[in-house]
Design a protein around this motif. Structure first.
Motif, short mmCIF file in Angstrom:
data_model
loop_
_atom_site.label_atom_id
_atom_site.label_comp_id
_atom_site.label_asym_id
_atom_site.label_seq_id
_atom_site.Cartn_x
_atom_site.Cartn_y
_atom_site.Cartn_z
N ASP A 61 0.83 -1.19 0.00
CA ASP A 61 0.00 0.00 0.00
C ASP A 61 0.88 1.25 0.00
O ASP A 61 2.10 1.18 0.18
CB ASP A 61 -0.98 -0.01 1.18
N TYR A 62 0.26 2.40 -0.23
CA TYR A 62 1.04 3.63 -0.42
C TYR A 62 1.74 4.11 0.84
O TYR A 62 2.75 4.81 0.76
CB TYR A 62 0.14 4.73 -1.01
N GLU A 63 1.23 3.74 2.00
CA GLU A 63 1.89 4.11 3.24
C GLU A 63 3.02 3.16 3.61
O GLU A 63 3.72 3.38 4.60
CB GLU A 63 0.88 4.16 4.38
N GLN A 118 10.42 -3.29 -5.10
CA GLN A 118 9.55 -4.27 -4.46
C GLN A 118 8.10 -3.90 -4.71
O GLN A 118 7.61 -2.89 -4.22
CB GLN A 118 9.85 -4.33 -2.96
N ILE A 119 7.41 -4.75 -5.46
CA ILE A 119 6.01 -4.51 -5.81
C ILE A 119 5.10 -5.07 -4.73
O ILE A 119 4.11 -4.46 -4.35
CB ILE A 119 5.66 -5.17 -7.17
N GLY A 120 5.43 -6.25 -4.27
CA GLY A 120 4.61 -6.94 -3.28
C GLY A 120 5.08 -8.36 -3.11
O GLY A 120 6.28 -8.66 -3.20
N VAL A 121 4.12 -9.27 -2.93
CA VAL A 121 4.43 -10.67 -2.64
C VAL A 121 3.40 -11.56 -3.34
O VAL A 121 2.21 -11.21 -3.41
CB VAL A 121 4.39 -10.95 -1.12
N MET A 122 3.84 -12.70 -3.85
CA MET A 122 2.94 -13.74 -4.34
C MET A 122 2.98 -14.90 -3.36
O MET A 122 4.07 -15.39 -3.02
CB MET A 122 3.35 -14.21 -5.74
N ALA A 123 1.82 -15.32 -2.89
CA ALA A 123 1.73 -16.44 -1.95
C ALA A 123 1.10 -17.64 -2.63
O ALA A 123 0.13 -17.51 -3.37
CB ALA A 123 0.92 -16.03 -0.72
N VAL A 124 1.67 -18.82 -2.37
CA VAL A 124 1.25 -20.06 -3.00
C VAL A 124 1.32 -21.18 -1.98
O VAL A 124 2.25 -21.23 -1.17
CB VAL A 124 2.17 -20.41 -4.20
N THR A 125 0.36 -22.10 -2.02
CA THR A 125 0.40 -23.28 -1.14
C THR A 125 0.68 -24.52 -1.96
O THR A 125 0.08 -24.73 -3.03
CB THR A 125 -0.95 -23.45 -0.41
N LEU A 126 1.63 -25.36 -1.48
CA LEU A 126 1.95 -26.64 -2.10
C LEU A 126 1.99 -27.72 -1.02
O LEU A 126 2.25 -27.43 0.15
CB LEU A 126 3.30 -26.60 -2.81
N ASP A 127 1.75 -28.96 -1.43
CA ASP A 127 1.83 -30.07 -0.47
C ASP A 127 3.26 -30.27 0.00
O ASP A 127 3.50 -30.57 1.18
CB ASP A 127 1.30 -31.36 -1.11
N ARG A 128 4.19 -30.14 -0.90
CA ARG A 128 5.61 -30.22 -0.56
C ARG A 128 6.38 -29.38 -1.56
O ARG A 128 5.89 -29.09 -2.66
CB ARG A 128 6.11 -31.68 -0.58
N VAL A 129 7.59 -29.00 -1.18
CA VAL A 129 8.38 -28.08 -2.00
C VAL A 129 9.78 -28.64 -2.19
O VAL A 129 10.42 -29.07 -1.23
CB VAL A 129 8.47 -26.70 -1.33
N ASP A 130 10.24 -28.65 -3.44
CA ASP A 130 11.63 -29.02 -3.71
C ASP A 130 12.31 -27.86 -4.43
O ASP A 130 11.70 -26.82 -4.71
CB ASP A 130 11.74 -30.32 -4.50
N ASP A 131 13.58 -28.03 -4.73
CA ASP A 131 14.35 -26.94 -5.33
C ASP A 131 13.84 -26.56 -6.71
O ASP A 131 13.94 -25.39 -7.12
CB ASP A 131 15.83 -27.30 -5.40
N ASP A 132 13.31 -27.54 -7.46
CA ASP A 132 12.75 -27.22 -8.76
C ASP A 132 11.53 -26.31 -8.62
O ASP A 132 11.36 -25.36 -9.39
CB ASP A 132 12.35 -28.50 -9.50
N ASP A 133 10.68 -26.60 -7.63
CA ASP A 133 9.53 -25.73 -7.37
C ASP A 133 9.99 -24.32 -7.01
O ASP A 133 9.44 -23.32 -7.49
CB ASP A 133 8.68 -26.29 -6.22
N ALA A 161 -6.20 -1.18 -5.75
CA ALA A 161 -5.91 -2.20 -4.74
C ALA A 161 -4.94 -1.67 -3.69
O ALA A 161 -5.09 -1.96 -2.50
CB ALA A 161 -5.34 -3.45 -5.41
N ARG A 162 -3.97 -0.89 -4.11
CA ARG A 162 -2.94 -0.38 -3.19
C ARG A 162 -3.45 0.75 -2.31
O ARG A 162 -2.91 0.99 -1.24
CB ARG A 162 -1.73 0.11 -3.99
N ARG A 163 -4.46 1.45 -2.76
CA ARG A 163 -4.94 2.62 -2.01
C ARG A 163 -5.86 2.17 -0.88
O ARG A 163 -6.93 1.64 -1.11
CB ARG A 163 -5.70 3.56 -2.95
N SER A 164 -5.44 2.42 0.34
CA SER A 164 -6.22 1.99 1.51
C SER A 164 -6.92 3.15 2.20
O SER A 164 -7.51 2.98 3.27
CB SER A 164 -5.32 1.26 2.51
#
Length: 413
Positions: A61-63, A118-133, A161-164
């Protein structure tokens, strides 16, 4: 052809398309004509191909206080997350992927970096994570950040979206004028912040990296509201015009001075500081036009003020300014700020002052190392110390010179 049917050129390099290239290639191939609202469903589909789900795109957000969810088809949209004390915030501030185990799966938070901003963050859920992921999703996050920045030029979706909070017209003008809030290359890093984010008017900063020379400027136009924003726009426009014409610093001042005087008359002015830094040698040159002197930070403490001869503020027809010079050491930082930071008053009526600014800067530097994190923490701590209000624009711009070179980035391993 090899026995597996994969094409190999005459020098034995495999040029066929693998899974990772296909995954990222879909985004690259479609990016130029994709409407902004289709980024979300395509990214969700891409993540699903590697076994991921619950995709969220969180934008700063802008602040610079919250990471707010971008609404979109197939995105998981929850509440905002704090930049300061959340896994998403950690990934955002550190520019590193953060993994949080949760209910037998892993929630990954990947920084969205456009270049180094830095624009923001992308969040993702996986069952398991390896180096290729990790590798694929990190690169996917980079492409997503680039697409958001590119599409932002012709949509209001990301701005909204950024303006709160409601934003003034003057603040909208100023935000449209700014360069990215941060920039990082091996030799140098810069970061800035504006307060009050939704009502800023006359403060602004600008920078450009041209070859080995980093150009920087900080300005503070008199007054408030649209008049100040308009004056700041002319000042920054004049600065960019002369900078792009390879004009020396003293003549940059003269051109800006003439532009402000002719447009607004003799009763209006802009304080300004223009600087150039040779990122290979650390040679710093600057001109001061009625602006507060920046602080020199060394070994995580303020050690000096860059005192220099000053001319009249831009618009008052001052004499040709003296160009000051100093050699920096690797690791040195320069903290530039506008007078709103030191002329603000405590709740009890006492002026904040430079002494307290030095004290708070040293306190923040003891706890934080990253340039962007220092700027955020310092601005927010000072605002809190002043009772959470800002009656004048208060802007911070921090630059760190590291030295060295970036030649290793131009070679293929």
């Amino acid at each position: 052809m090899t026995d597996r049917g994969r094409r190999v050129d005459r020098v034995g390099v495999d040029r066929s398309e693998g899974f990772g290239e296909r995954l990222l290639g879909v985004l690259l191939d479609r990016a130029h004509e994709m409407p902004p609202e289709l980024i979300a469903p395509l990214v969700a589909e891409e993540v699903a191909r590697v076994g991921g789900r619950e995709v969220s795109i969180l934008l700063q957000d802008y602040e610079q206080v919250l990471l707010v969810p971008l609404p979109g088809r197939r995105l998981k949209v929850g509440g905002p997350e704090s930049v300061e004390d959340s896994p998403a915030g950690e990934a955002f501030l550190s520019r590193r992927t953060v993994e949080v185990p949760k209910d037998g799966s892993v929630r990954m938070y990947l920084p969205l970096l456009d270049g180094s901003d830095q624009i923001g963050v992308m969040a993702v859920t996986l069952d398991r994570v390896d180096d290729d992921d990790r590798r694929l999703l990190r690169r996917l996050a980079g492409l997503v950040a680039d697409m958001i920045v590119t599409k932002d030029a012709y949509t209001d979706q990301f701005f909204q979206a950024r303006r709160s909070a409601p934003m003034s017209v003057a603040a909208e003008i100023q935000w449209s004028l700014l360069p990215p809030l941060s920039m990082t290359i091996p030799q140098v890093e810069v970061a800035g912040i504006l307060e009050p984010a939704y009502d800023v008017a006359g403060d602004s900063f600008d920078y450009a990296l041209n070859g080995d020379i980093l150009h920087m400027a900080m300005i503070d136009a008199m007054g408030h509201g649209l008049d100040a924003a308009t004056m700041a726009t002319v000042a920054i426009g004049a600065y960019r015009h002369t900078r792009r014409a390879h004009t020396d610093l003293s003549q940059v001042y003269a051109f800006m001075d003439k532009a402000i005087n002719e447009q607004f008359g003799p009763d209006h002015f802009v304080t300004a500081q223009m600087m150039i830094l040779d990122i290979t040698t650390g040679r710093l040159q600057w001109v001061n036009a009625g602006h507060p002197a920046p602080f020199l930070i060394r070994d995580r403490a303020v050690v000096d003020r860059l005192e220099s001869p000053t001319t009249l503020p831009v618009g008052f027809g001052g004499e040709e300014p003296v160009v000051s010079e100093r050699m920096l050491r690797p690791g040195d930082r320069l903290l530039c700020f506008t007078d709103g930071l030191i002329e603000e008053h405590h709740t009890g009526g006492e002026q904040f002052g430079e002494e307290q600014l030095v004290e708070w800067t040293n306190r923040i530097l003891r706890d934080r190392a990253e340039v962007r994190a220092v700027v955020r923490a310092l601005s927010h701590a000072l605002k809190h110390e002043r009772g959470g209000t800002t009656t004048d624009d208060a802007t911070i711009f921090l630059v760190e010179w590291r030295g060295g070179d970036a030649d290793h980035l131009a070679t293929v391993d």
